[in-house]
Design an enzyme around this catalytic site. Sequence first.
Site, short mmCIF file in Angstrom:
data_model
loop_
_atom_site.label_atom_id
_atom_site.label_comp_id
_atom_site.label_asym_id
_atom_site.label_seq_id
_atom_site.Cartn_x
_atom_site.Cartn_y
_atom_site.Cartn_z
N LYS A 53 43.18 -9.07 43.39
CA LYS A 53 42.17 -9.14 42.35
C LYS A 53 40.86 -9.66 42.92
O LYS A 53 40.84 -10.49 43.83
CB LYS A 53 42.61 -10.10 41.23
CG LYS A 53 43.85 -9.66 40.49
CD LYS A 53 44.27 -10.69 39.47
CE LYS A 53 45.53 -10.26 38.74
NZ LYS A 53 46.01 -11.30 37.82
N GLN B 188 41.39 -0.62 38.50
CA GLN B 188 41.37 -1.04 37.11
C GLN B 188 40.46 -2.25 36.97
O GLN B 188 40.52 -3.17 37.80
CB GLN B 188 42.79 -1.39 36.67
CG GLN B 188 42.94 -1.84 35.24
CD GLN B 188 44.41 -2.06 34.87
OE1 GLN B 188 45.29 -1.34 35.33
NE2 GLN B 188 44.66 -3.04 34.04
N ASP B 189 39.62 -2.26 35.94
CA ASP B 189 38.80 -3.42 35.59
C ASP B 189 39.31 -3.99 34.28
O ASP B 189 39.64 -3.25 33.35
CB ASP B 189 37.34 -3.02 35.40
CG ASP B 189 36.57 -2.87 36.69
OD1 ASP B 189 37.18 -2.96 37.77
OD2 ASP B 189 35.35 -2.67 36.63
N ASN B 190 39.34 -5.32 34.19
CA ASN B 190 39.77 -6.01 32.97
C ASN B 190 38.72 -7.06 32.61
O ASN B 190 38.04 -7.59 33.49
CB ASN B 190 41.12 -6.71 33.19
CG ASN B 190 42.21 -5.73 33.55
OD1 ASN B 190 42.34 -4.68 32.96
ND2 ASN B 190 42.98 -6.07 34.56
N HIS C 66 49.98 -15.83 36.32
CA HIS C 66 50.55 -14.49 36.24
C HIS C 66 50.49 -13.79 37.60
O HIS C 66 49.62 -14.06 38.41
CB HIS C 66 49.77 -13.65 35.23
CG HIS C 66 49.70 -14.26 33.87
ND1 HIS C 66 48.63 -14.09 33.05
CD2 HIS C 66 50.56 -15.05 33.20
CE1 HIS C 66 48.82 -14.73 31.92
NE2 HIS C 66 49.99 -15.34 31.98
N GLU D 267 23.96 -7.53 43.35
CA GLU D 267 25.02 -6.53 43.37
C GLU D 267 26.33 -7.25 43.11
O GLU D 267 26.76 -8.07 43.93
CB GLU D 267 25.10 -5.82 44.73
CG GLU D 267 24.03 -4.80 44.96
CD GLU D 267 24.21 -4.02 46.26
OE1 GLU D 267 25.20 -4.28 47.00
OE2 GLU D 267 23.37 -3.18 46.55
N ARG E 257 44.93 -19.42 30.89
CA ARG E 257 45.63 -18.14 31.06
C ARG E 257 46.31 -18.17 32.42
O ARG E 257 45.67 -18.37 33.42
CB ARG E 257 44.65 -16.97 30.98
CG ARG E 257 44.00 -16.80 29.61
CD ARG E 257 43.07 -15.59 29.62
NE ARG E 257 42.35 -15.44 28.38
CZ ARG E 257 42.66 -14.56 27.43
NH1 ARG E 257 43.70 -13.75 27.58
NH2 ARG E 257 41.93 -14.48 26.34
N HIS F 44 48.01 -16.10 39.60
CA HIS F 44 46.62 -16.33 39.23
C HIS F 44 46.52 -16.86 37.79
O HIS F 44 47.29 -16.46 36.93
CB HIS F 44 45.83 -15.02 39.34
CG HIS F 44 44.44 -15.13 38.84
ND1 HIS F 44 44.02 -14.54 37.68
CD2 HIS F 44 43.37 -15.79 39.34
CE1 HIS F 44 42.75 -14.82 37.49
NE2 HIS F 44 42.33 -15.58 38.48
N ARG G 66 11.49 -12.97 35.64
CA ARG G 66 12.17 -12.07 34.70
C ARG G 66 13.63 -12.43 34.51
O ARG G 66 14.25 -12.03 33.53
CB ARG G 66 12.07 -10.63 35.19
CG ARG G 66 10.66 -10.11 35.34
CD ARG G 66 10.64 -8.80 36.10
NE ARG G 66 11.18 -9.02 37.46
CZ ARG G 66 11.56 -8.05 38.27
NH1 ARG G 66 11.50 -6.79 37.89
NH2 ARG G 66 12.02 -8.32 39.48
#
Length: 176
Positions: free
Chosen positions: A73, A48-50, A63, A29, A60, A120, A24
């Site tokens: 993170k 917080q989730d981004n 930072h 998790e 990117r 990061h 399938r």
Amino acid sequence: MIEAIKTDIEGVVILKPRVFNDERGYFFESFSKKDLEEALGRKVDFVQDNESKSSYGVVRGLHFQTGEFAQAKLVRVISGTVLDIAVDIRKDSPTYGKYVAVELSGDNHLQLFIPRGLAHGFSVLSEEAVFQYKCDNYYAPEHEGHAAWNDPEFAIDWKVPQDKIILSEKDRKNGK
């Protein structure tokens, strides 16, 4: 159940979840506070989730947030492939200026835990990638810091040809 793989930088940990595959598809998790804390040997409290979607060649970073607004993170890729980079910018660290590079993808399901005090960034190696991360502190733009993505002191190989790199205006200004 997750496997914790230590890296050369204290606190930076690659996390490999247990993935169940069958005809399938797959199941795993993607986050369990209990399992993560057990794997890391420390408490975490994400607030917080981004999520971002980027195309091939996008870089990117690098930072970070400063002072009491620093963030740990937990990063992962939902689809596509990125080269994720964590640079140790903790002045008192024996690995100051060193970095860890890990290929994260929707196929390998690896995650990277990045403690406070590191810069990061990531580069997109696939046609496009959906990148997701949890933070243990809220974003505070007035406390955001930047390290140049192409700083010769770090000498990061982003695995993207120089002429194919796509940067935001902010990251272009921070480049040297």
